[in-house]
Scaffold this motif. Structure first.
Motif, PDB file in Angstrom:
ATOM      1  N   ILE A   1      13.387 -33.082  -7.586  1.00  0.00           N
ATOM      2  CA  ILE A   1      14.510 -33.025  -6.643  1.00  0.00           C
ATOM      3  C   ILE A   1      15.552 -32.007  -7.104  1.00  0.00           C
ATOM      4  O   ILE A   1      16.113 -31.255  -6.296  1.00  0.00           O
ATOM      5  CB  ILE A   1      15.162 -34.411  -6.484  1.00  0.00           C
ATOM      6  CG1 ILE A   1      14.154 -35.413  -5.893  1.00  0.00           C
ATOM      7  CG2 ILE A   1      16.402 -34.333  -5.597  1.00  0.00           C
ATOM      8  CD1 ILE A   1      13.700 -35.110  -4.490  1.00  0.00           C
ATOM      9  N   ASP A   2      15.787 -31.938  -8.418  1.00  0.00           N
ATOM     10  CA  ASP A   2      16.797 -31.011  -8.929  1.00  0.00           C
ATOM     11  C   ASP A   2      16.332 -29.555  -8.880  1.00  0.00           C
ATOM     12  O   ASP A   2      17.134 -28.641  -9.101  1.00  0.00           O
ATOM     13  CB  ASP A   2      17.170 -31.378 -10.371  1.00  0.00           C
ATOM     14  CG  ASP A   2      18.010 -32.645 -10.436  1.00  0.00           C
ATOM     15  OD1 ASP A   2      18.490 -33.083  -9.375  1.00  0.00           O
ATOM     16  OD2 ASP A   2      18.172 -33.202 -11.547  1.00  0.00           O
ATOM     17  N   SER A   3      15.052 -29.341  -8.612  1.00  0.00           N
ATOM     18  CA  SER A   3      14.541 -27.962  -8.562  1.00  0.00           C
ATOM     19  C   SER A   3      14.889 -27.259  -7.251  1.00  0.00           C
ATOM     20  O   SER A   3      14.738 -26.040  -7.142  1.00  0.00           O
ATOM     21  CB  SER A   3      13.018 -27.957  -8.747  1.00  0.00           C
ATOM     22  OG  SER A   3      12.368 -28.515  -7.613  1.00  0.00           O
ATOM     23  N   PHE A   4      15.369 -28.010  -6.254  1.00  0.00           N
ATOM     24  CA  PHE A   4      15.722 -27.399  -4.971  1.00  0.00           C
ATOM     25  C   PHE A   4      16.980 -26.545  -5.119  1.00  0.00           C
ATOM     26  O   PHE A   4      18.003 -27.002  -5.635  1.00  0.00           O
ATOM     27  CB  PHE A   4      15.971 -28.473  -3.911  1.00  0.00           C
ATOM     28  CG  PHE A   4      14.724 -29.040  -3.295  1.00  0.00           C
ATOM     29  CD1 PHE A   4      14.273 -28.584  -2.065  1.00  0.00           C
ATOM     30  CD2 PHE A   4      13.997 -30.025  -3.954  1.00  0.00           C
ATOM     31  CE1 PHE A   4      13.125 -29.109  -1.490  1.00  0.00           C
ATOM     32  CE2 PHE A   4      12.847 -30.556  -3.393  1.00  0.00           C
ATOM     33  CZ  PHE A   4      12.401 -30.097  -2.161  1.00  0.00           C
ATOM     34  N   GLU A   5      16.899 -25.328  -4.649  1.00  0.00           N
ATOM     35  CA  GLU A   5      18.086 -24.484  -4.567  1.00  0.00           C
ATOM     36  C   GLU A   5      18.686 -24.632  -3.167  1.00  0.00           C
ATOM     37  O   GLU A   5      17.977 -24.889  -2.205  1.00  0.00           O
ATOM     38  CB  GLU A   5      17.719 -23.022  -4.834  1.00  0.00           C
ATOM     39  CG  GLU A   5      17.169 -22.778  -6.239  1.00  0.00           C
ATOM     40  CD  GLU A   5      16.826 -21.318  -6.468  1.00  0.00           C
ATOM     41  OE1 GLU A   5      17.025 -20.512  -5.533  1.00  0.00           O
ATOM     42  OE2 GLU A   5      16.348 -20.996  -7.568  1.00  0.00           O
ATOM     43  N   ASN A   6      19.992 -24.475  -3.072  1.00  0.00           N
ATOM     44  CA  ASN A   6      20.669 -24.621  -1.777  1.00  0.00           C
ATOM     45  C   ASN A   6      20.307 -25.965  -1.135  1.00  0.00           C
ATOM     46  O   ASN A   6      19.792 -26.030  -0.011  1.00  0.00           O
ATOM     47  CB  ASN A   6      20.300 -23.475  -0.840  1.00  0.00           C
ATOM     48  CG  ASN A   6      20.617 -22.117  -1.426  1.00  0.00           C
ATOM     49  OD1 ASN A   6      21.676 -21.920  -2.037  1.00  0.00           O
ATOM     50  ND2 ASN A   6      19.698 -21.172  -1.267  1.00  0.00           N
ATOM     51  N   LYS A   7      20.575 -27.039  -1.854  1.00  0.00           N
ATOM     52  CA  LYS A   7      20.198 -28.373  -1.392  1.00  0.00           C
ATOM     53  C   LYS A   7      20.784 -28.711  -0.024  1.00  0.00           C
ATOM     54  O   LYS A   7      20.186 -29.461   0.750  1.00  0.00           O
ATOM     55  CB  LYS A   7      20.644 -29.429  -2.412  1.00  0.00           C
ATOM     56  CG  LYS A   7      19.814 -29.449  -3.682  1.00  0.00           C
ATOM     57  CD  LYS A   7      20.221 -30.613  -4.564  1.00  0.00           C
ATOM     58  CE  LYS A   7      19.354 -30.689  -5.811  1.00  0.00           C
ATOM     59  NZ  LYS A   7      19.726 -31.838  -6.669  1.00  0.00           N
TER      60      LYS A   7
END
Length: 241
Positions: A163-169
């Motif tokens: 989940i933390d790997s998403f950029e521009n969440k």
């Protein structure tokens, strides 16, 4: 003159009774007479012969009846399926298990729709990560992208690293600080990252059949069932270890 003597033993020619249904041509028989002849034929047949006769004689009618029955059941299935609505669709990343129905039932109980045949919950456990778990496998990534575009995912469940790997969440996930009750966000949320909540719960891990902890959960920004997603996440606060 020749006189022929009548042979007393000679039988008189039989008189044909034109009113006897056995002597009538089929085209001259009434419906009632035809039914009577059929009964007489059947009475003199064995079981196998009777079944064969009935099938041969009534095959078109029986086929029509079967066809009508099939159409009735098909129409009922179409009607029932048209009434079914999805209450919530969850995507669980890297689930190891086979108890998808159990996970769906648990969510249905939280939403209070367990007895409603026209409300369903779907838990999709088909997507897998690769390497260190920060990215999906190529097939899983294509599937995820397609489903997000089709608005076919309401809730995403994954490991912290995924989940933390998403950029521009904010392009993918809703701001949970704006959606969740204040006490729930304070317990499970992170003010520095309002796009997911984090929970450590053996009960939840068992239901979803995941091995990672904590479990991170996000609501898709284009979810069509945000209210149900919020209801489910709010109930998780009581499950936190």
């Amino acid at each position: 003159m020749r006189i022929e003597l009548k042979d007393e033993n000679q039988e008189e020619p039989k008189q044909i009774d034109e009113n006897d249904i056995h002597n009538k041509h089929e085209s001259d028989l009434t419906k009632k007479e035809k039914r009577q002849l059929e009964k007489e034929k059947l009475a003199g047949m064995g079981l196998g012969a009777k079944l064969g006769y009935i099938w041969a004689y009534y095959k078109p009618q029986m086929a029509a009846i079967v066809g009508v029955i099939v159409l009735i059941f098909a129409a009922k299935d179409i009607y029932d399926n048209a009434q079914i609505e999805t209450a919530l669709t969850m995507m669980v990343i890297d689930s190891y298990g086979m108890k998808q129905a159990g996970a769906e039932e648990a969510v249905e109980n939280i939403l209070g729709i367990q007895d409603d045949p026209y409300q369903i919950v779907t838990v999709d456990e088909s997507l897998r990560t690769e390497g260190d778990g920060a990215a999906l496998e190529s097939y899983s990534q294509m599937s995820f992208t397609t489903k997000v575009a089709a608005r076919a995912i309401d809730v995403l469940v994954g490991s912290e690293i995924y989940i933390d790997s998403f950029e521009n969440k904010e392009e993918y996930f809703a701001n949970l600080r704006d959606l969740l009750p204040e006490d729930v966000f304070e317990k499970l949320g992170d003010p520095e990252d309002p796009y997911s909540i984090s929970i450590t719960s053996q009960e939840l891990a068992s239901e979803l059949e995941v091995a990672y902890e904590p479990i991170k959960i996000s609501i898709l920004v284009n979810s069509e069932h945000t209210e149900n997603a919020v209801t489910w996440i709010s109930a998780l606060a009581e499950m936190a270890d």
